[in-house]
Design an enzyme around this catalytic site. Structure first.
Site, PDB file in Angstrom:
ATOM      1  N   LEU A   1      26.354  -2.209  15.656  1.00  0.00           N
ATOM      2  CA  LEU A   1      25.160  -1.754  16.358  1.00  0.00           C
ATOM      3  C   LEU A   1      23.926  -1.776  15.444  1.00  0.00           C
ATOM      4  O   LEU A   1      22.932  -2.436  15.727  1.00  0.00           O
ATOM      5  CB  LEU A   1      25.413  -0.346  16.921  1.00  0.00           C
ATOM      6  CG  LEU A   1      24.323   0.259  17.803  1.00  0.00           C
ATOM      7  CD1 LEU A   1      24.927   1.017  18.975  1.00  0.00           C
ATOM      8  CD2 LEU A   1      23.429   1.198  17.003  1.00  0.00           C
TER       9      LEU A   1
ATOM     10  N   LYS B   1      24.692   8.928  30.795  1.00  0.00           N
ATOM     11  CA  LYS B   1      25.579   8.019  30.073  1.00  0.00           C
ATOM     12  C   LYS B   1      26.993   8.593  29.991  1.00  0.00           C
ATOM     13  O   LYS B   1      27.991   7.859  30.027  1.00  0.00           O
ATOM     14  CB  LYS B   1      25.023   7.724  28.679  1.00  0.00           C
ATOM     15  CG  LYS B   1      25.790   6.596  28.012  1.00  0.00           C
ATOM     16  CD  LYS B   1      24.986   5.716  27.095  1.00  0.00           C
ATOM     17  CE  LYS B   1      25.786   4.453  26.780  1.00  0.00           C
ATOM     18  NZ  LYS B   1      25.771   4.103  25.366  1.00  0.00           N
TER      19      LYS B   1
ATOM     20  N   SER C   1      34.681   1.401  23.803  1.00  0.00           N
ATOM     21  CA  SER C   1      34.471   1.529  22.358  1.00  0.00           C
ATOM     22  C   SER C   1      35.469   2.510  21.744  1.00  0.00           C
ATOM     23  O   SER C   1      35.947   2.310  20.623  1.00  0.00           O
ATOM     24  CB  SER C   1      33.047   1.984  22.061  1.00  0.00           C
ATOM     25  OG  SER C   1      32.805   3.263  22.607  1.00  0.00           O
TER      26      SER C   1
END
Lengths: 312, 312
Positions: free
Chosen positions: A14, A192, A262
């Site tokens: 990331l 989220k 993830s």
């Protein structure tokens, strides 16, 4: 503000991706590395991306924050399981009146960050990114990349769209990264979590991809029930998520390509799981507001068991 | 009654063990077999047991219920996943005014059995047995063996200790099998579920033995919370399980040898799981009485997912 300088704390899938994009677009970027330091300081970063591959043969690489210059924006791009390091690594690199941009999953991290820095703005960023580190300094960007930015104020009081958010957005957009600005960071974080809690949790517990979870009627129902508990958690902090948002997330996931979350990737790679940031903190924040979330607590207990055994 | 004859429906680790003990003690026993029929009709049954090994070179073996004589006691010793067969195999072998003895786990099975037979007493038996089938007609008895017997009446109304229960108890005790009589079969079944639901369920979901579940503080707490939900399920049917019973079960399990549950063994052997009898029926019975058991429902959904994938 103009011409912001960036420190990337954690140059992985990331941080490496966003940092490389910023540098390629002309920003001054400084990268903190750990195991990849030798490789990257000598050979730079490689980004293979669906938007076009590129190489940065020369980057500012560091293996020690005390050697880094103070920057306008410090990007926290570590996994939350490394957040015990923040007290050491953030203060030395952030300018007075600078910005800490937290690009992490979960809840409550901005509250921790403001406790370790003074005269600094904390901005949270929610990344929708599919990217892997495939080798030292070598990043493979598979899909997406959008970031939702929201500025933090005490107790997650919504502060609207600020000049600092716009300044960061401008740099990221110049670098080809899609940005959305939110007036309410906490609402964004709960939204989220509607996706992250059920899919990350169940993918690890049941060794399953998103499509398997959605094809089976029992787990599909469980996913939905978990989403409604996240909605309740949001409500415990005064944030209203409409039912339609949950239905949209379910529909969206049904139509996604089969996806390994993830947390599942971390589990399969024997890395510590981000259980506390993604599941534990929402539970504790809801509990502090007298809301109990029994299914999320059950997921938490199962994940803590698996995380511990995975680390042995 | 005296000199009861027995039909054993399902000559596996459980039915084979108890049937062989009864025959060894002098009872007339008829064994229904499926895949082991050839072997057992020619060579009988072998029982290796911590209480002493023995061989029965000659047993009454059948592969078709219609060839079996009517018996005083029909012992249902199949896994509950085979219970769709009961309508075919029980009526032909049970005498008028006979007994069906259900030696299965879970809830609600006696209610199903009374619907397929007339003029028959149904008795439920809760077996605390650790036994495996290690080959055709070859049983390895590892530990325990006690059975708690309770007679069924409409809606599980408690009927006290009956003459029929005593008659069966006498035969089993003569065969060296410890028997406890309960005045309230439903209470007995809920008590057994206090152990069976958390340990069977979590052992499959988390790939864990009982000691692993009890050593980890998170799963230990989850086990306890699940036990309190079973207590609530019992309450939904008017049965009171004291908190002290739950603490005793936790303590008992901590002090047990590490144990792989029967559902975990079924899972590992790719056999269908007894999810409906052990988890689904209690959930549905509580729901019919307006009690929701959210953690047990979560376990149920996870187990249904794993059971389905395991059968593919």
């Amino acid at each position: 503000m103009g011409n912001l300088s960036y420190a990337i704390l954690g140059t992985g899938a990331l941080g490496g991706f966003y940092g490389a994009k910023l540098q390629k677009a002309g920003n001054e970027v400084h990268f903190l590395l750990n195991s990849d330091y030798q490789q990257v300081s000598q050979n730079g970063l490689i980004v293979e991306s669906k938007d076009g591959d590129f190489l940065l043969p020369q980057v500012n690489a560091y293996n020690n924050v005390n050697k880094m210059p103070s920057c306008d924006v410090v990007v926290v791009a570590l996994k939350t399981t490394q957040n015990h390091l923040l007290t050491q690594i953030v203060p030395p690199v952030v300018k007075n009146n600078g910005i800490v941009l937290v690009l992490q999953n979960g809840l409550g991290i901005e509250t921790e960050v403001v406790q370790i820095v003074n005269n600094v703005t904390v901005i949270g960023g929610l990344c929708f990114l599919c990217s892997n580190k495939v080798g030292a300094g070598h990043i493979h960007h598979l899909d997406y990349g959008k970031i939702t930015l929201g500025e933090y104020a005490l107790n997650y009081h919504p502060v609207g769209i600020t000049a600092r958010m716009r300044a960061i957005a401008k740099d990221f957009e110049n670098a080809g990264i899609e940005i959305e600005l939110t007036e309410d960071l906490l609402l964004g974080r709960w939204k989220k979590l509607v996706w992250n809690i059920p899919y990350n949790g169940l993918s690890v517990i049941l060794d399953a991809t998103t499509d398997e979870l959605m094809t089976n009627l029992y787990t599909r129902t469980l996913v939905e029930q978990l989403m409604f508990e996240v909605q309740l958690g949001a409500k415990s902090t005064g944030r209203i998520l409409p039912d339609s948002f949950i239905h949209t997330m379910l529909e969206y996931t049904v139509n996604m390509k089969p996806y390994r979350t993830s947390m599942k990737i971390d589990f399969d790679e024997n890395r510590p799981l981000e259980v506390e940031a993604i599941v534990g903190n929402p539970l504790r924040i809801a509990a502090a507001n007298d809301f109990s979330l029994p299914l999320i607590r059950c997921l938490y207990q199962q994940l803590k068991f698996l995380d511990r055994r995975n680390s042995l």
